[in-house]
Design a protein around this motif. Sequence first.
Motif, PDB file in Angstrom:
ATOM      1  N   GLY A 200       0.817  -1.199   0.000  1.00  0.00           N
ATOM      2  CA  GLY A 200       0.000   0.000   0.000  1.00  0.00           C
ATOM      3  C   GLY A 200       0.850   1.248   0.000  1.00  0.00           C
ATOM      4  N   LEU A 201       0.185   2.393   0.152  1.00  0.00           N
ATOM      5  CA  LEU A 201       0.864   3.682   0.234  1.00  0.00           C
ATOM      6  C   LEU A 201       1.069   4.020   1.711  1.00  0.00           C
ATOM      7  N   TYR A 202       2.323   4.228   2.112  1.00  0.00           N
ATOM      8  CA  TYR A 202       2.675   4.438   3.516  1.00  0.00           C
ATOM      9  C   TYR A 202       3.320   5.814   3.706  1.00  0.00           C
ATOM     10  N   TYR A 203       3.178   6.299   4.936  1.00  0.00           N
ATOM     11  CA  TYR A 203       3.941   7.476   5.366  1.00  0.00           C
ATOM     12  C   TYR A 203       5.037   6.978   6.314  1.00  0.00           C
ATOM     13  N   VAL A 204       6.270   7.297   5.986  1.00  0.00           N
ATOM     14  CA  VAL A 204       7.432   6.843   6.762  1.00  0.00           C
ATOM     15  C   VAL A 204       8.053   8.056   7.445  1.00  0.00           C
ATOM     16  N   TYR A 205       8.412   7.913   8.714  1.00  0.00           N
ATOM     17  CA  TYR A 205       9.004   9.025   9.451  1.00  0.00           C
ATOM     18  C   TYR A 205      10.142   8.523  10.336  1.00  0.00           C
ATOM     19  N   ALA A 206      11.043   9.423  10.662  1.00  0.00           N
ATOM     20  CA  ALA A 206      12.157   9.094  11.559  1.00  0.00           C
ATOM     21  C   ALA A 206      12.648  10.370  12.224  1.00  0.00           C
ATOM     22  N   LYS A 207      13.055  10.231  13.460  1.00  0.00           N
ATOM     23  CA  LYS A 207      13.661  11.342  14.201  1.00  0.00           C
ATOM     24  C   LYS A 207      14.853  10.803  14.976  1.00  0.00           C
ATOM     25  N   THR A 208      15.972  11.469  14.830  1.00  0.00           N
ATOM     26  CA  THR A 208      17.165  11.107  15.596  1.00  0.00           C
ATOM     27  C   THR A 208      17.716  12.368  16.252  1.00  0.00           C
ATOM     28  N   CYS A 209      18.076  12.226  17.503  1.00  0.00           N
ATOM     29  CA  CYS A 209      18.684  13.323  18.253  1.00  0.00           C
ATOM     30  C   CYS A 209      20.129  12.959  18.593  1.00  0.00           C
ATOM     31  N   PHE A 210      21.023  13.899  18.404  1.00  0.00           N
ATOM     32  CA  PHE A 210      22.440  13.737  18.741  1.00  0.00           C
ATOM     33  C   PHE A 210      22.759  14.703  19.886  1.00  0.00           C
ATOM     34  N   ARG A 211      23.541  14.233  20.838  1.00  0.00           N
ATOM     35  CA  ARG A 211      23.908  15.117  21.938  1.00  0.00           C
ATOM     36  C   ARG A 211      25.341  14.839  22.377  1.00  0.00           C
ATOM     37  N   TYR A 212      25.920  15.868  22.933  1.00  0.00           N
ATOM     38  CA  TYR A 212      27.300  15.771  23.417  1.00  0.00           C
ATOM     39  C   TYR A 212      27.388  16.473  24.771  1.00  0.00           C
ATOM     40  N   ALA A 213      27.915  15.755  25.754  1.00  0.00           N
ATOM     41  CA  ALA A 213      28.117  16.317  27.094  1.00  0.00           C
ATOM     42  C   ALA A 213      29.597  16.240  27.426  1.00  0.00           C
ATOM     43  N   ALA A 214      30.184  17.384  27.733  1.00  0.00           N
ATOM     44  CA  ALA A 214      31.627  17.444  27.969  1.00  0.00           C
ATOM     45  C   ALA A 214      32.052  16.647  29.188  1.00  0.00           C
ATOM     46  N   ASP A 215      31.140  16.465  30.165  1.00  0.00           N
ATOM     47  CA  ASP A 215      31.518  15.756  31.383  1.00  0.00           C
ATOM     48  C   ASP A 215      31.455  14.238  31.211  1.00  0.00           C
ATOM     49  N   HIS A 216      31.045  13.750  30.029  1.00  0.00           N
ATOM     50  CA  HIS A 216      30.999  12.310  29.774  1.00  0.00           C
ATOM     51  C   HIS A 216      32.370  11.878  29.245  1.00  0.00           C
ATOM     52  N   VAL A 217      33.016  10.973  29.969  1.00  0.00           N
ATOM     53  CA  VAL A 217      34.391  10.595  29.633  1.00  0.00           C
ATOM     54  C   VAL A 217      34.487  10.036  28.231  1.00  0.00           C
ATOM     55  N   SER A 218      33.570   9.140  27.846  1.00  0.00           N
ATOM     56  CA  SER A 218      33.653   8.490  26.541  1.00  0.00           C
ATOM     57  C   SER A 218      33.365   9.462  25.400  1.00  0.00           C
ATOM     58  N   ASN A 219      32.851  10.619  25.719  1.00  0.00           N
ATOM     59  CA  ASN A 219      32.521  11.573  24.666  1.00  0.00           C
ATOM     60  C   ASN A 219      33.665  12.530  24.360  1.00  0.00           C
ATOM     61  N   ARG A 220      34.834  12.309  24.922  1.00  0.00           N
ATOM     62  CA  ARG A 220      35.952  13.224  24.671  1.00  0.00           C
ATOM     63  C   ARG A 220      36.558  12.934  23.294  1.00  0.00           C
ATOM     64  N   GLN A 221      35.789  13.281  22.287  1.00  0.00           N
ATOM     65  CA  GLN A 221      36.202  13.120  20.896  1.00  0.00           C
ATOM     66  C   GLN A 221      36.108  14.483  20.210  1.00  0.00           C
ATOM     67  N   ASP A 222      36.632  14.557  19.036  1.00  0.00           N
ATOM     68  CA  ASP A 222      36.622  15.811  18.292  1.00  0.00           C
ATOM     69  C   ASP A 222      35.214  16.068  17.727  1.00  0.00           C
ATOM     70  N   VAL A 223      34.554  17.077  18.228  1.00  0.00           N
ATOM     71  CA  VAL A 223      33.226  17.452  17.752  1.00  0.00           C
ATOM     72  C   VAL A 223      33.230  18.870  17.185  1.00  0.00           C
ATOM     73  N   SER A 224      34.411  19.376  16.884  1.00  0.00           N
ATOM     74  CA  SER A 224      34.490  20.734  16.363  1.00  0.00           C
ATOM     75  C   SER A 224      33.944  20.841  14.944  1.00  0.00           C
ATOM     76  N   ASN A 225      33.798  19.719  14.271  1.00  0.00           N
ATOM     77  CA  ASN A 225      33.267  19.715  12.906  1.00  0.00           C
ATOM     78  C   ASN A 225      32.450  18.426  12.695  1.00  0.00           C
ATOM     79  N   ALA A 226      31.367  18.278  13.499  1.00  0.00           N
ATOM     80  CA  ALA A 226      30.575  17.041  13.503  1.00  0.00           C
ATOM     81  C   ALA A 226      29.519  17.078  12.410  1.00  0.00           C
ATOM     82  N   GLN A 227      29.566  16.103  11.542  1.00  0.00           N
ATOM     83  CA  GLN A 227      28.567  15.974  10.483  1.00  0.00           C
ATOM     84  C   GLN A 227      27.510  14.969  10.946  1.00  0.00           C
ATOM     85  N   LEU A 228      26.305  15.462  11.181  1.00  0.00           N
ATOM     86  CA  LEU A 228      25.228  14.645  11.746  1.00  0.00           C
ATOM     87  C   LEU A 228      24.133  14.499  10.684  1.00  0.00           C
TER      88      LEU A 228
END
Length: 254
Positions: free
Chosen positions: A148-176
């Motif tokens: 049939g004919l369908y409507y498809v949707y998606a939502k994704t949220c990206f977040r970065y917290a400086a106090d998260h140890v594993s998140n200490r990556q380069d985000v100065s030019n993040a392509q999301l």
Amino acid sequence: MAANYCRGYLRNHMDMENGQARSHPAQSPHRTLVFGVLALLALLQVASTVTILLHLTGYLREVDMSSVQPAEEVHSEPIIADALRDPQIKERWRKRDATPVAHLSVRTPIDFSSTDPTVVTTVHWDELRSTLIKFKYHNGRLLMEEQGLYYVYAKTCFRYAADHVSNRQDVSNAQLIQYIYHEINSQSKFGPVLLSKSGGTLQWSHRNYHMYCVQQGRSVRLRKSDSLFVNVSNSWLLDPEPEGTYFGAFKMSN
């Protein structure tokens, strides 16, 4: 002597007339009975004719069915109620006439091991907290059960917290970027078809909290056994909250 003969003749003639007059009332009950029998036969003939006509038109059949319907309902209700106590049968009844609908929330915990910004990852969803009516889910994909004919949707949220140890990556030019793909079952050798993509390049600092969401949707005609899935870049930045990252589809028409 002649006079006596005349008187005898007259007497006999009068007696015969009186006798005939007396015999008439004796015949009237028989005539009444005959007329009554004929009238009864006529009524029976009319009744049988009407009955045949009613049977031919189906009226009597409808009356008979309506007269026994309450009894059938009384006996069938407990049977249906007992059957619906079975979870599998109840689920089949719920989906029997339902519109195909799917809604999936992101599965947690998310694997943050890959932080390569060039890698595009298929998002996996939490099947236990999902809504799947006339859909199936497998390995990040929604599988169609009805074309049939369908409507498809998606939502994704990206977040970065400086106090998260594993998140200490380069985000100065993040392509999301978020991608929605349609995989055609009959043309799998040609690869999935990109339905839509959206996103942006963010320049975040390393000392603050950042969040960015991508939401998109479109209509698409799908066949049975076709599949849909969502890919994202920098999947290690996905927000694990189900209100922020989700994916779904619903049927609009045949």
